[in-house]
Every structure is written in C-alpha cells, then in structure tokens.
Design a protein around this motif. Structure first.
Motif, PDB file in Angstrom:
ATOM      1  N   ASN A  81       0.872 -16.505  14.853  1.00  7.91           N
ATOM      2  CA  ASN A  81      -0.020 -17.651  14.642  1.00  7.91           C
ATOM      3  C   ASN A  81      -1.317 -17.610  15.451  1.00  7.91           C
ATOM      4  O   ASN A  81      -2.394 -17.717  14.907  1.00  7.91           O
ATOM      5  CB  ASN A  81       0.718 -18.947  14.982  1.00  7.91           C
ATOM      6  N   SER A  82      -1.185 -17.476  16.763  1.00  7.17           N
ATOM      7  CA  SER A  82      -2.376 -17.561  17.617  1.00  7.17           C
ATOM      8  C   SER A  82      -2.618 -16.235  18.332  1.00  7.17           C
ATOM      9  O   SER A  82      -1.730 -15.361  18.365  1.00  7.17           O
ATOM     10  CB  SER A  82      -2.174 -18.640  18.679  1.00  7.17           C
ATOM     11  N   GLY A  83      -3.812 -16.130  18.913  1.00 10.26           N
ATOM     12  CA  GLY A  83      -4.137 -14.921  19.660  1.00 10.26           C
ATOM     13  C   GLY A  83      -3.173 -14.697  20.815  1.00 10.26           C
ATOM     14  O   GLY A  83      -2.668 -13.586  21.021  1.00 10.26           O
ATOM     15  N   ALA A  84      -2.913 -15.750  21.563  1.00  9.74           N
ATOM     16  CA  ALA A  84      -2.015 -15.620  22.720  1.00  9.74           C
ATOM     17  C   ALA A  84      -0.635 -15.141  22.271  1.00  9.74           C
ATOM     18  O   ALA A  84       0.014 -14.330  22.951  1.00  9.74           O
ATOM     19  CB  ALA A  84      -1.912 -16.963  23.436  1.00  9.74           C
ATOM     20  N   GLU A  85      -0.201 -15.625  21.121  1.00  4.47           N
ATOM     21  CA  GLU A  85       1.118 -15.233  20.627  1.00  4.47           C
ATOM     22  C   GLU A  85       1.131 -13.744  20.242  1.00  4.47           C
ATOM     23  O   GLU A  85       2.152 -13.057  20.420  1.00  4.47           O
ATOM     24  CB  GLU A  85       1.471 -16.103  19.414  1.00  4.47           C
ATOM     25  N   ALA A  86       0.003 -13.263  19.737  1.00  2.00           N
ATOM     26  CA  ALA A  86      -0.090 -11.833  19.421  1.00  2.00           C
ATOM     27  C   ALA A  86       0.016 -11.011  20.706  1.00  2.00           C
ATOM     28  O   ALA A  86       0.734 -10.004  20.768  1.00  2.00           O
ATOM     29  CB  ALA A  86      -1.404 -11.540  18.698  1.00  2.00           C
ATOM     30  N   VAL A  87      -0.696 -11.463  21.746  1.00  2.00           N
ATOM     31  CA  VAL A  87      -0.648 -10.757  23.034  1.00  2.00           C
ATOM     32  C   VAL A  87       0.794 -10.744  23.559  1.00  2.00           C
ATOM     33  O   VAL A  87       1.316  -9.709  23.991  1.00  2.00           O
ATOM     34  CB  VAL A  87      -1.607 -11.429  24.049  1.00  2.00           C
ATOM     35  N   GLU A  88       1.453 -11.896  23.511  1.00  2.00           N
ATOM     36  CA  GLU A  88       2.847 -11.987  23.987  1.00  2.00           C
ATOM     37  C   GLU A  88       3.727 -10.972  23.251  1.00  2.00           C
ATOM     38  O   GLU A  88       4.563 -10.297  23.844  1.00  2.00           O
ATOM     39  CB  GLU A  88       3.403 -13.387  23.697  1.00  2.00           C
ATOM     40  N   ALA A 119     -10.598 -10.383  32.505  1.00  2.00           N
ATOM     41  CA  ALA A 119      -9.929 -10.377  31.201  1.00  2.00           C
ATOM     42  C   ALA A 119      -9.620 -11.797  30.749  1.00  2.00           C
ATOM     43  O   ALA A 119      -9.453 -12.708  31.561  1.00  2.00           O
ATOM     44  CB  ALA A 119      -8.618  -9.606  31.315  1.00  2.00           C
ATOM     45  N   PHE A 120      -9.555 -11.966  29.423  1.00  2.00           N
ATOM     46  CA  PHE A 120      -9.004 -13.211  28.864  1.00  2.00           C
ATOM     47  C   PHE A 120      -8.029 -12.837  27.757  1.00  2.00           C
ATOM     48  O   PHE A 120      -8.380 -12.121  26.829  1.00  2.00           O
ATOM     49  CB  PHE A 120     -10.097 -14.127  28.295  1.00  2.00           C
ATOM     50  N   HIS A 121      -6.793 -13.339  27.882  1.00  2.00           N
ATOM     51  CA  HIS A 121      -5.793 -13.011  26.865  1.00  2.00           C
ATOM     52  C   HIS A 121      -5.038 -14.251  26.373  1.00  2.00           C
ATOM     53  O   HIS A 121      -3.986 -14.112  25.754  1.00  2.00           O
ATOM     54  CB  HIS A 121      -4.813 -11.957  27.401  1.00  2.00           C
ATOM     55  N   GLY A 122      -5.530 -15.448  26.682  1.00  2.00           N
ATOM     56  CA  GLY A 122      -4.909 -16.648  26.121  1.00  2.00           C
ATOM     57  C   GLY A 122      -4.395 -17.615  27.162  1.00  2.00           C
ATOM     58  O   GLY A 122      -4.518 -17.385  28.369  1.00  2.00           O
ATOM     59  N   ARG A 123      -3.802 -18.704  26.659  1.00  2.00           N
ATOM     60  CA  ARG A 123      -3.413 -19.808  27.546  1.00  2.00           C
ATOM     61  C   ARG A 123      -1.911 -20.008  27.668  1.00  2.00           C
ATOM     62  O   ARG A 123      -1.466 -20.961  28.300  1.00  2.00           O
ATOM     63  CB  ARG A 123      -4.044 -21.108  27.048  1.00  2.00           C
ATOM     64  N   ALA A 136      -6.430  -4.252  27.397  1.00  2.22           N
ATOM     65  CA  ALA A 136      -7.857  -4.482  27.657  1.00  2.22           C
ATOM     66  C   ALA A 136      -8.556  -4.909  26.372  1.00  2.22           C
ATOM     67  O   ALA A 136      -8.165  -4.506  25.277  1.00  2.22           O
ATOM     68  CB  ALA A 136      -8.504  -3.204  28.183  1.00  2.22           C
ATOM     69  N   GLU A 137      -9.605  -5.711  26.554  1.00  2.00           N
ATOM     70  CA  GLU A 137     -10.475  -6.069  25.426  1.00  2.00           C
ATOM     71  C   GLU A 137     -11.560  -4.986  25.324  1.00  2.00           C
ATOM     72  O   GLU A 137     -12.226  -4.708  26.331  1.00  2.00           O
ATOM     73  CB  GLU A 137     -11.162  -7.414  25.688  1.00  2.00           C
ATOM     74  N   PRO A 138     -11.778  -4.405  24.151  1.00  3.42           N
ATOM     75  CA  PRO A 138     -12.810  -3.361  24.013  1.00  3.42           C
ATOM     76  C   PRO A 138     -14.208  -3.857  24.416  1.00  3.42           C
ATOM     77  O   PRO A 138     -14.990  -3.095  24.967  1.00  3.42           O
ATOM     78  CB  PRO A 138     -12.747  -2.981  22.541  1.00  3.42           C
ATOM     79  N   ALA A 185      -5.069  -2.643  22.754  1.00  3.36           N
ATOM     80  CA  ALA A 185      -6.465  -3.083  22.640  1.00  3.36           C
ATOM     81  C   ALA A 185      -6.454  -4.501  22.081  1.00  3.36           C
ATOM     82  O   ALA A 185      -5.985  -4.732  20.966  1.00  3.36           O
ATOM     83  CB  ALA A 185      -7.244  -2.147  21.728  1.00  3.36           C
ATOM     84  N   ASP A 186      -6.961  -5.446  22.869  1.00  2.00           N
ATOM     85  CA  ASP A 186      -7.015  -6.836  22.421  1.00  2.00           C
ATOM     86  C   ASP A 186      -8.344  -7.049  21.685  1.00  2.00           C
ATOM     87  O   ASP A 186      -9.393  -7.223  22.306  1.00  2.00           O
ATOM     88  CB  ASP A 186      -6.888  -7.776  23.631  1.00  2.00           C
ATOM     89  N   GLU A 187      -8.271  -7.002  20.356  1.00  2.00           N
ATOM     90  CA  GLU A 187      -9.474  -7.122  19.497  1.00  2.00           C
ATOM     91  C   GLU A 187      -9.597  -8.536  18.925  1.00  2.00           C
ATOM     92  O   GLU A 187     -10.237  -8.725  17.889  1.00  2.00           O
ATOM     93  CB  GLU A 187      -9.403  -6.106  18.349  1.00  2.00           C
ATOM     94  N   ILE A 188      -8.984  -9.494  19.593  1.00  2.00           N
ATOM     95  CA  ILE A 188      -8.944 -10.849  19.042  1.00  2.00           C
ATOM     96  C   ILE A 188     -10.354 -11.420  18.855  1.00  2.00           C
ATOM     97  O   ILE A 188     -10.645 -12.034  17.836  1.00  2.00           O
ATOM     98  CB  ILE A 188      -8.043 -11.737  19.931  1.00  2.00           C
ATOM     99  N   GLN A 189     -11.238 -11.181  19.826  1.00  2.00           N
ATOM    100  CA  GLN A 189     -12.610 -11.690  19.691  1.00  2.00           C
ATOM    101  C   GLN A 189     -13.558 -10.630  19.111  1.00  2.00           C
ATOM    102  O   GLN A 189     -14.502 -10.952  18.402  1.00  2.00           O
ATOM    103  CB  GLN A 189     -13.141 -12.188  21.049  1.00  2.00           C
ATOM    104  N   SER A 190     -13.271  -9.362  19.413  1.00  2.00           N
ATOM    105  CA  SER A 190     -14.232  -8.299  19.054  1.00  2.00           C
ATOM    106  C   SER A 190     -13.995  -7.719  17.665  1.00  2.00           C
ATOM    107  O   SER A 190     -14.800  -6.920  17.191  1.00  2.00           O
ATOM    108  CB  SER A 190     -14.166  -7.179  20.103  1.00  2.00           C
TER     109      SER A 190
HETATM  110  C1  LIG Z   1      -9.681 -11.453  23.696  1.00  3.93           C
HETATM  111  C2  LIG Z   1      -8.859 -12.672  23.457  1.00  3.93           C
HETATM  112  N1  LIG Z   1      -7.526 -12.589  23.560  1.00  3.93           N
HETATM  113  C3  LIG Z   1      -6.738 -13.659  23.350  1.00  3.93           C
HETATM  114  C4  LIG Z   1      -7.271 -14.886  23.022  1.00  3.93           C
HETATM  115  C5  LIG Z   1      -6.368 -16.064  22.790  1.00  3.93           C
HETATM  116  O1  LIG Z   1      -6.408 -16.453  21.464  1.00  3.93           O
HETATM  117  P1  LIG Z   1      -5.892 -17.912  21.052  1.00  3.93           P
HETATM  118  O2  LIG Z   1      -6.855 -18.888  21.640  1.00  3.93           O
HETATM  119  O3  LIG Z   1      -5.904 -17.884  19.548  1.00  3.93           O
HETATM  120  O4  LIG Z   1      -4.507 -18.051  21.601  1.00  3.93           O
HETATM  121  C6  LIG Z   1      -8.671 -15.019  22.918  1.00  3.93           C
HETATM  122  C7  LIG Z   1      -9.278 -16.327  22.613  1.00  3.93           C
HETATM  123  O5  LIG Z   1     -10.417 -16.589  22.886  1.00  3.93           O
HETATM  124  C8  LIG Z   1      -9.472 -13.884  23.138  1.00  3.93           C
HETATM  125  O6  LIG Z   1     -10.815 -13.966  23.070  1.00  3.93           O
END
Ligand SMILES: Cc1ncc(COP(=O)(O)O)c(C=O)c1O
Length: 439
Positions: free
Chosen positions: A112-119, A140-144, A215-217, A248-253
């Motif tokens: 569903n969400s980016g954070a869930e993908a990272v998990e 780094a930012f990988h979610g909440r 890492a985020e690219p 590779a966390d491509e959620i934003q990129s």
């Molecule tokens: C690189 C990256 N990873 C993870 C997330 C988390 O995504 P979400 O807010 O959908 O949980 C974000 C959100 O900004 C992000 O930019």
C-alpha cells in the motif's frame, strides 16, 4: 459559491478533529486538480510544483487513470489477493519486472504505502540472508512506520519522541558532496563515502550479520542529494562481495522523475531489490517491491502480504500510468523539463547569492539555500519564506533537506510550457525577494 469562509470553516474542523501530527505545508483545501493545476475551495488556481510530494508525475486526474479507476470500480474494488486473486496484480508485476533495472529473474510484490514497501524489502532480505542488520545512509528518508523511521536520518519531525527504534539499524555517511562529512572533494576523494561501507563492515558490523544496505538513488527528503556517478557501482559491488542485499529505494525518484524510468539507471548499477510507490499509481495507494526472484520468493507462504495489499483499483491506475508513459513519451518530456529547469536555476544561481547549490537529475532538482556561500549556513527561515511567497503568488512549492533549506521541484511531467513558465516566474520572484532580504 465557495469563499474565504469555506476555507476558515474547514480549517477549524481540521484543527478540532484531526491530530496536528499530519503536517500541512499549505493551508489550502482542494476542490479540483487537473494536470499541473490545483483549484482550491475558494476557486483560486495554483500551479503545482509539488505534485502531491512526487506522486503526480502523470498529472492530476489524467483521463486515462480516471477511466481505469472507474472501469475497475464497476467490476470489483476488493476481493483481497489472499482470498480471490485477480489479473491486474499479475499484469503489473509482469510489466514492472521488465522495466526495472537488473538483468536477472524477477518477481514483484504489491503493497500500500512506501514505508510498507521498505518494511517488506527488509523482511525479504532478512529472510533470504538469515541475517538481522540493515545499513542506511545519513540524510535518508524511508517512511514513518517503526522500521521506516528507524532507517530515516532526520530527527525532527520524524524521530523525536517516537523511540525506542527498531534494532539492528546502522548508518554510514551519505554521498552529500556539498557538505561532505569526510571533508573531501569529488572526484579527488575517489568516492571515499562508498568505501566507507567497506570500512564499516570491518570496524563496526560483520558482513555475516548484515542483511541489506538501503539507499535512495537521489536522496529525496534529505535534500535532493545526487551521489557521484560511480557511487552506486561501488556500493553495489561491496554488497555483492559480502552477500548483502542492495535495496534501491526509488519511491520518490522513480517513474520518470529523473528523466529515466528509475534513477538508478543513471548510475548503471544493479540493485537486488527496488521499492516503488508515489507516482506508480498516480495518487492511488499502491507500493511495491521488485527484484531478484530468489530473494522475494524466500519467505514462507503467509509471511508477506496484507488485506489491502495490491488493491485492484490502484493496480489498474498503475497500469494506466505505464500506458501514459509510453503513449505520451513522458520520459522524453521529463528530460526536456529537466534541461529547462536546470538552465533557469543555473542562471538564478549566478544572480542570487542565496542559492548555494543547484543539484538534481532530470526534473528532480533542488536549490539549496544558504545565508552565506562561504560558511554554507543553511537559510532556513528564508526557505520557508520562499515557499510562503510562492503560495501567495499562486505556486505550490515544497522544501526538503535535513536542515530544511532546500526548495525542491516535483512538477507533474505533463505541465504545459505556459504553466511551467508561469510557475518559474513566481518561483524566481520569491527567491529574488528572499535574496534581497537576506543580502
Ligand atoms: C524515498 C522514500 N522512501 C519512503 C517513503 C515513504 O513513503 P510513504 O509516505 O508512502 O510511506 C518516502 C516518502 O516520501 C520516500 O520519499
């Protein structure tokens, strides 16, 4: 007819009914949004350079996305993939496996969400390797979520007061050349920050205990930080030598944001897993983990998934997004936008001392604002002022950066030339004013 009173009434309700935790970067309430323009409940139009924080690469309410959502909703909205399966889950998996970098057998998991993908990427990496630790970058930012914020390196607002954090999370310096924490300069440094991973595995943490390096690219929330060209080849090779999964966390990129489908393509490096979300489904909640078949297929039956994971309406929206990329050649448009933004921002950097650095890939560009180019003291209040002034003049702009001093562009790739020019004119006025006041 909606008026100022409508906004005031909704604002009061927002304060009364919703916790303050979910921040609001503007006081606006949306009425409609199309392409790169948002209209609020007072009937005012705003050019949108934030795109729902990088979610709207194909633009707001693209007719093809809307049609796909409507069509799917009329058939079924949810059966739960664990109970009754459906084709769009597989169709999107097939298409994304062919689009993501990595020349090997792949699988895809939808969430569903980016954070869930990272998990889930970390879960799969741990299961596959039988190791506990994860290494992340500074800035780094990988979610909440608990693991997401543990991997994140920005104390305020993401971590303060929310501990204890998830264990077995470690951190190495980021490839942030403008503020190199090793005090070095590229290329003379030989990308020492990549070698720092090697050193870390000798001095701090055994490779035999390390499941993944994430890492985020292009580091997004941390300040649109672009690593040196050879950074990811180096870290990917260190990971490979040590049996560590490179995520590779491509959620934003991802999805054209940098002028390529995925930002890692610029670096010619191969990830083991990729996390995607945001622009994947044009604002519908959908995220995914894509990567090596043997890693994603390792966890036992029932170990991955979730009730809403891979919702069919969101999946159909994502399939429409991929069609739009092909039919409208959005990657080519992204590259043109990137050039235009870069040329304009470079010109501004000559004119306005407040711009410490312009950096980015394609149209994912950040302007790091500083009080003084020598000391590089972050211009935090000035950055907030630029964002506020822009809004007053009809442009939605957001900032980022560990120090809160980077103005970022996440403009929908379907923005018209006229809208782009209008937005840039406002952005320049706001920067010029902040520059005058600072100087
Ligand atoms: C690189 C990256 N990873 C993870 C997330 C988390 O995504 P979400 O807010 O959908 O949980 C974000 C959100 O900004 C992000 O930019």
């Amino acid at each position: 007819m909606s008026t100022r009173e409508t906004t005031d009434r909704l604002s009061r309700q927002r304060t009364r009914l919703v916790p303050r935790g979910p921040y609001n970067s503007t006081p606006l309430f949306a009425e409609t949004a199309f392409g790169a323009v948002v209209k609020d409940v007072e009937g005012r139009s705003f050019i949108d350079f934030a795109g729902g924080i990088g979610t709207m690469n194909v633009g707001h309410s693209h007719p093809k996305v809307v049609a796909a959502i409507r069509d799917q909703a009329e058939k079924y909205t949810h059966t739960c993939f664990h109970v009754v399966m459906y084709g769009p889950y597989l169709e999107l998996a097939d298409r994304i496996c062919r689009l993501t970098p990595g020349n090997y057998d792949k699988m895809a998991l939808w969430l569903n969400s980016g954070a869930e993908a990272v998990e889930n990427a970390v879960k799969a990496a741990r299961y596959f390797t039988g190791r506990p630790a994860v290494i992340a970058l500074d800035h780094a930012f990988h979610g909440r979520t608990l693991l997401g914020m543990s991997l994140t390196a920005k104390v305020r607002p993401y971590k303060r007061g929310f501990g204890p954090f998830a264990p077995e999370v470690y951190r190495i310096p980021a490839p942030y050349c403008y503020r190199c924490s090793l005090g070095l300069e590229y290329p003379g440094c030989s990308t020492a920050c990549a070698e720092a991973l090697s050193l870390f595995l000798k001095t701090q943490l055994s490779a035999e205990d390390t499941a993944a390096f994430i890492a985020e690219p292009v580091l997004g929330e941390g300040g649109f930080i672009v690593p040196p060209k050879d950074y990811f080849q180096k870290v990917a090779s260190i990971c490979r030598e040590n049996g560590i999964v490179f995520i590779a966390d491509e959620i934003q990129s991802g999805f054209g944001r940098t002028g390529r489908m995925f930002a890692l393509e610029h670096f010619e490096a191969e990830p083991d897993l990729i996390t995607v979300a945001k622009s994947l489904a044009a604002g519908m909640p959908l995220s995914g983990v894509i990567g090596r078949k043997e890693i994603l297929d390792a966890p036992h039956v029932g170990g991955l998934g979730g009730t809403f994971s891979g919702n069919p309406v969101s999946l159909r929206a994502a399939l429409a997004v991929l069609d739009i990329f092909e039919e409208e050649d959005l990657l080519a448009r992204a590259r043109i936008l990137g050039q235009r933004l870069r040329e304009r921002f470079d010109e501004w950097a000559e004119r306005y001392q407040i711009i410490g650095q312009v950096r980015g890939l394609g149209p994912m560009i950040g302007l790091e604002l500083v009080k003084n180019r020598g000391t590089k003291e972050p211009a935090v209040e000035e950055t907030a002022r630029v964002v506020r002034l822009a809004l007053e003049k009809g442009l939605i702009l957001i900032s980022c950066g560990t120090f809160g001093n980077v103005v970022r562009t996440l403009v929908p790739l379907v923005v018209s030339d006229e809208q782009l020019e209008q937005g840039l004119a406002v952005m320049e006025e706001a920067i010029a004013e902040a520059d005058r006041e600072a100087g």
